[in-house]
Design a protein around this motif. Structure first.
Motif: not given
Lengths: 104, 104
Positions: A75-103
């Protein structure tokens, strides 16, 4: 978990097992094999020689646990690449949110 | 792991999830749901209300992990009694060996 996976390929002696589980200390492997033997997941056969030859093998219970663990690994081998991509998306969104909150 | 198992019964809001995972602190649950959302294992839906209502649910990836975790739980339930008996036998044998080596 790694010891169980390595023994699924067949019985191993202590030093061979230690080489197969790279990075594990002698002391940690001794503690681990004792725990696994105590739980009935591996057996320990002693050949009378000088020094005595000790060989470890999976029991039937150990093999049945290995089948479930192997599914978790698959299961881990099948899902790890997608999990890594989701983590990047999540972190990008979190950074964007932070920039909006604290320009800057 | 417990959060994933509890959400398998259906979506839950934060406080209901906290009650379902007894003993977890608010802070630890916040960290855990953020990690699971970041890994794409759960989704977070926000209903616009005051205060906003947040609901957590398993994603398809979360459900597929739950299926493997459920097998691990089932394996444990099936084997735990025998493991306990084997532990007792192992401990009894270890004590007997010790008595032989160091008679009182």
């Amino acid at each position: 978990m790694t010891v169980i996976c390595r023994l699924d390929d067949g019985p191993l002696r202590f030093n061979a097992l230690r080489r197969a589980v790279n990075g594990i200390t002698q002391r940690m492997l001794s503690i681990t094999v004792r725990r696994l033997e105590r739980d009935g997941l591996i057996s320990r056969a002693v050949e009378p020689a000088v020094p005595p030859r000790v060989e470890y093998a999976l029991t039937e219970r150990g093999r049945s646990l290995h089948r479930v663990l192997a599914e978790l690994v698959a299961w881990t081998e099948e899902n790890l690449d997608e999990i890594r991509r989701d983590r990047e998306r999540y972190d990008d969104a979190a950074r964007a949110e932070e920039l909006l909150a604290f320009p800057a």
